[in-house]
Design a protein around this motif. Structure first.
Motif, PDB file in Angstrom:
ATOM      1  N   HIS A 290      99.998  57.384  27.791  1.00 37.02           N
ATOM      2  CA  HIS A 290     101.068  57.922  28.623  1.00 37.02           C
ATOM      3  C   HIS A 290     102.289  58.280  27.785  1.00 37.02           C
ATOM      4  N   SER A 291     102.088  58.464  26.492  1.00 34.52           N
ATOM      5  CA  SER A 291     103.220  58.759  25.615  1.00 34.52           C
ATOM      6  C   SER A 291     103.589  60.238  25.698  1.00 34.52           C
ATOM      7  N   GLU A 292     104.840  60.514  25.368  1.00 28.84           N
ATOM      8  CA  GLU A 292     105.348  61.884  25.316  1.00 28.84           C
ATOM      9  C   GLU A 292     105.749  62.188  23.880  1.00 28.84           C
ATOM     10  N   ASP A 314     107.307  60.955  18.168  1.00 31.16           N
ATOM     11  CA  ASP A 314     107.270  60.128  19.374  1.00 31.16           C
ATOM     12  C   ASP A 314     108.620  60.228  20.086  1.00 31.16           C
ATOM     13  N   ARG A 316     109.861  58.373  22.107  1.00 30.22           N
ATOM     14  CA  ARG A 316     110.527  57.088  22.273  1.00 30.22           C
ATOM     15  C   ARG A 316     111.615  56.877  21.230  1.00 30.22           C
ATOM     16  N   ARG A 517     111.211  47.857  30.531  1.00 28.38           N
ATOM     17  CA  ARG A 517     110.891  49.116  29.845  1.00 28.38           C
ATOM     18  C   ARG A 517     111.903  49.408  28.734  1.00 28.38           C
ATOM     19  N   CYS A 520     110.919  47.366  25.839  1.00 27.64           N
ATOM     20  CA  CYS A 520     109.713  47.916  25.217  1.00 27.64           C
ATOM     21  C   CYS A 520     110.041  49.123  24.335  1.00 27.64           C
ATOM     22  N   GLU A 521     110.894  50.005  24.849  1.00 23.45           N
ATOM     23  CA  GLU A 521     111.241  51.188  24.077  1.00 23.45           C
ATOM     24  C   GLU A 521     111.999  50.826  22.806  1.00 23.45           C
ATOM     25  N   ARG A 524     109.535  50.111  20.211  1.00 24.18           N
ATOM     26  CA  ARG A 524     108.606  51.228  20.009  1.00 24.18           C
ATOM     27  C   ARG A 524     107.287  51.003  20.766  1.00 24.18           C
ATOM     28  N   ASN A 526     105.291  51.121  24.727  1.00 28.07           N
ATOM     29  CA  ASN A 526     105.298  51.956  25.930  1.00 28.07           C
ATOM     30  C   ASN A 526     104.817  51.114  27.104  1.00 28.07           C
ATOM     31  N   TYR A 528     103.998  51.089  31.204  1.00 29.10           N
ATOM     32  CA  TYR A 528     103.763  51.946  32.362  1.00 29.10           C
ATOM     33  C   TYR A 528     102.824  51.228  33.329  1.00 29.10           C
ATOM     34  N   GLU A 542     101.617  49.274  25.609  1.00 29.32           N
ATOM     35  CA  GLU A 542     100.954  49.801  24.413  1.00 29.32           C
ATOM     36  C   GLU A 542     101.945  49.745  23.259  1.00 29.32           C
TER      37      GLU A 542
END
Length: 550
Positions: A290-292, A314, A316, A517, A520-521, A524, A526, A528, A542
């Motif tokens: 689900h990463s961008e 990434d 993030r 969240r 988590c960010e 580094r 993720n 969800y 993740e």
């Protein structure tokens, strides 16, 4: 990446079998490739020349120039020379013409002796055989060192002049032959000097080329190592979208399904076309899981294949920078909240407590004071959460075995919670490494476990949860699933549950998942929401690749 390096010196102290060479009084010697090729060519040349000299005499084509004085001596010398040359060729061929200076000197000395006998048998230098020694001296100057090459030319010149002096004393030669011998000697010395001068300069030029080649190979290896270790994904594709270079970060960010068997998937090729046309909004593409990813593409100039260079980053990391600005603003906001809200809130809560202690208070009014106290605590908890978020320090990441760390966490978690809570954990036999801040990860997992236990109890009456640890080989990262038996999140709320102050419960502040969240960010990772394989409600973490230091 490996590179082959040519042997620089003509004489190397680390040759094959050095002890045996020293025992025979011969220094270890190793010919360079070009010298072996020259020796091979000269060995074939000797065989051909010997056969030509023997054929000229046997056919009588040059009966007036060769073998005129002593035919028997010429025939015996030419035949013996041909046999020896063939034997030398057969002897040197299996060893790829790798030999010693003593053997090379003997080889060239044999040539000079044979040519002297042929000159004697042909009646002097007028036969033209003496000019064959020019080739012998030239080859000696190229294969041997400078002193040996000059010594060989001196021996050949002295031998020719001495031979003509002997012929002059015996009446078989005249003074013109002495001049021809001296001219031949000068010509041999000139040829040797010129070839040694050119060979030295060519050797220096080759050394410089070799140094440049080694330097270029070093830079190439260094560049490959840098590209391989970069956290930014680097992808080079040709005009037909075939990957020419993919570093490890790009494989992790895109996932194994995007790049498989040296080919790009159809959807990713379409994404690249959109990038080239500039149709992708904000250049954000979907990565593995689900990463961008933030992508940028550049066409390589002066490339006949129309290659393109794609950088993948990434998103993030950019979110971390935005989070730092957000935390700075939030810190100023919480400072104002602490002064402007907490003091009146404390007064309201204290007044409600005093009012509740009144004996004349009716049941209805007592219930109202409980409402005031309960909501005062809720507002105070919101303030504490916001202040905790703003005071958070940058993560102090460390490398842990996630399986062992989760086991230690659950042992501490069970000690602080009621005994009827049951939390199961499954993990692989091999260690699963992840890089994170242990204090922040404990806060995240505590929040997720509390939610899982609460929702399982609300749906089934049993306070249970399950933790599943796994490793994703295609992305080379660890994954932690927190599963519960609750009803799950409604589809319309899936994108909202991580927003601040969003909650579906009357008692919640709506900051738990938001803080989880954010933490988590900052590590580094993720976080969800998804559904597990058995359709159970799952919050998934993740982690980033454990080899990357951030």
């Amino acid at each position: 990446m490996s590179s082959q390096t040519a042997t620089d010196p003509a004489v190397s102290p680390e040759s094959e079998n050095p002890k045996g060479a020293r025992s025979r009084g011969v220094e270890p010697y190793r010919l360079r490739l070009r010298q072996r090729e020259l020796l091979k060519l000269y060995a074939w040349y000797r065989v051909i020349i010997a056969l030509i000299l023997l054929g000229l005499f046997a056919s009588g084509i040059s009966s007036n120039s060769v073998g005129t004085l002593h035919p028997a001596l010429y025939l015996d010398t030419a035949f013996t020379y041909a046999v020896l040359n063939i034997a030398w060729l057969l002897y040197l061929y299996p060893s790829s013409f790798q030999t010693t200076p003593l053997r090379i000197g003997s080889l060239l000395g044999c040539d000079i002796l044979a040519f002297l006998l042929l000159i004697q048998a042909s009646g002097g230098l007028n036969s033209g055989v003496g000019y064959l020694m020019l080739t012998t001296c030239a080859v000696g100057s190229l294969i041997l060192d400078r002193r040996m090459g000059a010594f060989l030319a001196a021996i050949a010149s002295i031998a020719v002049i001495a031979q003509q002096l002997f012929g002059l004393l015996t009446g078989q030669a005249d003074t013109q032959d002495i001049v021809s011998a001296g001219s031949l000697g000068i010509l041999m010395f000139t040829c040797v000097s010129v070839l040694q001068y050119l060979s030295a300069h060519i050797h220096i030029a080759n050394q410089k080329v070799e140094q440049e080649r080694r330097h270029t190979a070093h830079l190439q290896r260094l560049t490959q190592q840098i590209v391989a270790q970069m956290r930014t994904g680097v992808l080079v594709v040709d005009g037909e979208d075939r990957p020419a270079l993919v570093n490890r970060a790009a494989q992790q960010l895109l996932g194994i399904q995007r790049i498989k068997d040296g080919k790009l998937s159809a959807d990713f090729r379409q994404t690249l076309d959109d990038l080239r046309r500039g149709e992708t909004r904000n250049r954000i593409i979907q990565g593995a899981g689900h990463s961008e990813l933030r992508a940028s593409i550049t066409t390589l100039p002066h490339d006949a294949r129309g290659s393109s260079l794609i950088f993948l980053e990434d998103n993030r990391k950019l979110a971390q920078q935005a989070q730092q600005l957000k935390l700075a603003s939030l810190g100023r906001l919480t400072g104002s909240i602490a002064h402007e809200v907490r003091n009146p809130l404390s007064a309201i809560s204290h007044a409600a407590e005093l009012l509740a202690e009144s004996s004349s208070l009716t049941a209805e009014n007592r219930e109202l004071t409980e409402i005031i106290g309960r909501h005062s605590q809720r507002v105070n908890q919101i303030i504490e959460n916001v202040m905790q978020l703003s005071r958070r320090q940058p993560p102090m990441t460390q490398l842990f075995d996630l399986c062992q760390w989760v086991g230690d966490f659950l042992r501490d978690y069970r000690m602080e919670m009621p005994r009827d809570i049951e939390i199961r954990c499954s993990y692989p036999v091999m260690p699963v490494y992840a890089r994170f801040d242990p204090n922040q990860m404990a806060q995240i997992l505590t929040n997720l476990c509390n939610n899982a236990v609460r929702h399982s109890q609300a749906a089934t009456g049993e306070p249970t949860a399950e933790l599943v640890i796994s490793y994703l080989p295609q992305r080379q990262c660890a994954r932690l699933d927190v599963l519960d038996d609750g009803h799950g999140v409604a589809d319309e709320n899936t994108d909202k549950i991580f927003e601040p102050f969003f909650t579906t419960e009357s008692a919640g502040a709506g900051l738990g998942l938001y803080i989880a969240r954010e933490l988590c960010e900052s590590n580094r990772a993720n976080l969800y929401y998804c559904r597990g394989r058995d359709r159970r409600s799952c919050f998934r973490v993740e982690f980033a690749n454990a080899d990357q230091i951030f």
